[in-house]
Design a protein around this motif. Structure first.
Motif, short mmCIF file in Angstrom:
data_model
loop_
_atom_site.label_atom_id
_atom_site.label_comp_id
_atom_site.label_asym_id
_atom_site.label_seq_id
_atom_site.Cartn_x
_atom_site.Cartn_y
_atom_site.Cartn_z
N TYR A 189 2.44 -0.51 -5.85
CA TYR A 189 3.48 -0.99 -4.77
C TYR A 189 4.58 -1.26 -5.19
O TYR A 189 5.60 -0.92 -5.28
CB TYR A 189 2.67 -2.14 -3.65
N TRP A 190 5.07 -2.63 -6.25
CA TRP A 190 6.00 -2.86 -6.20
C TRP A 190 6.94 -2.10 -7.39
O TRP A 190 7.94 -2.15 -7.39
CB TRP A 190 5.44 -4.09 -7.48
N VAL B 141 -6.04 -6.78 -1.17
CA VAL B 141 -4.62 -6.79 -1.69
C VAL B 141 -3.77 -7.23 -1.27
O VAL B 141 -2.90 -7.72 -0.94
CB VAL B 141 -4.25 -4.53 -1.45
N THR C 237 -7.47 -5.22 -8.27
CA THR C 237 -6.18 -5.35 -7.39
C THR C 237 -4.89 -5.28 -8.03
O THR C 237 -4.34 -5.24 -6.92
CB THR C 237 -6.70 -6.77 -5.92
N ALA D 148 -1.45 -10.33 -2.00
CA ALA D 148 0.28 -9.93 -1.30
C ALA D 148 0.65 -11.61 -0.71
O ALA D 148 1.69 -11.76 -0.88
CB ALA D 148 0.13 -9.36 -0.13
N LEU E 68 4.85 -5.84 1.64
CA LEU E 68 3.48 -5.89 1.53
C LEU E 68 2.16 -5.88 2.20
O LEU E 68 1.63 -5.15 3.36
CB LEU E 68 3.09 -6.50 -0.22
N VAL F 11 -1.37 -3.86 -6.58
CA VAL F 11 -0.58 -4.05 -6.11
C VAL F 11 1.07 -3.92 -6.97
O VAL F 11 1.99 -3.66 -6.80
CB VAL F 11 -0.22 -5.59 -6.55
N ASP G 23 3.79 -12.06 -1.06
CA ASP G 23 5.05 -10.46 -0.99
C ASP G 23 5.28 -10.06 0.51
O ASP G 23 4.76 -9.82 1.07
CB ASP G 23 4.87 -9.62 -1.55
#
Length: 126
Positions: A61-62, A93, A54, A97, A105, A58, A102
């Protein structure tokens, strides 16, 4: 040698991830506060509720959202590819998030869940 400060995350399954503090602080108020509160000798942040698989998602994505010069169309295309995962992975996820607070996200994943159930009968959604 670069002067960037790295933060190490240690997931629930023991994996460690090193990230630039500037990237993480922009994405997560929670981590920003933890880094400010932590003493300077310990830069390992334990993530008891996030596993390595996971956390990899993340971070992916970041990193994409912190790249310079990425267009909105490129990010939209990235999101479409990023969200091609199983429902259980999406839930993981989403929980991560939520833990990191976040908002962007979380919104992307919640919208994906809404899109997946749109037009389906209630029995199938259950």
């Amino acid at each position: 040698m670069s002067s960037e400060k790295l933060i190490t995350f240690k997931t629930s399954d023991g994996e460690e991830f090193k990230l630039n503090e500037a990237v993480v602080a922009v994405r997560s108020e929670v981590i920003k506060n933890v880094v400010q509160d932590a003493n300077s000798t310990s830069n390992v942040i334990p993530l008891s509720n996030v596993d390595g698989k996971t956390m990899t998602k993340v971070i992916q994505y970041w990193k994409k959202y912190s790249e310079e010069g990425v267009t909105k169309d490129q990010l939209k295309s990235f999101d479409q590819d990023f969200l091609k995962m199983s429902q259980s992975e999406l839930v993981g996820v989403l929980l991560a998030a939520n833990f990191f607070d976040d908002k962007q996200l979380k919104e992307v994943i919640i919208q994906e869940f809404a899109d997946r159930i749109k037009g389906k009968p209630i029995d199938e959604i259950r």
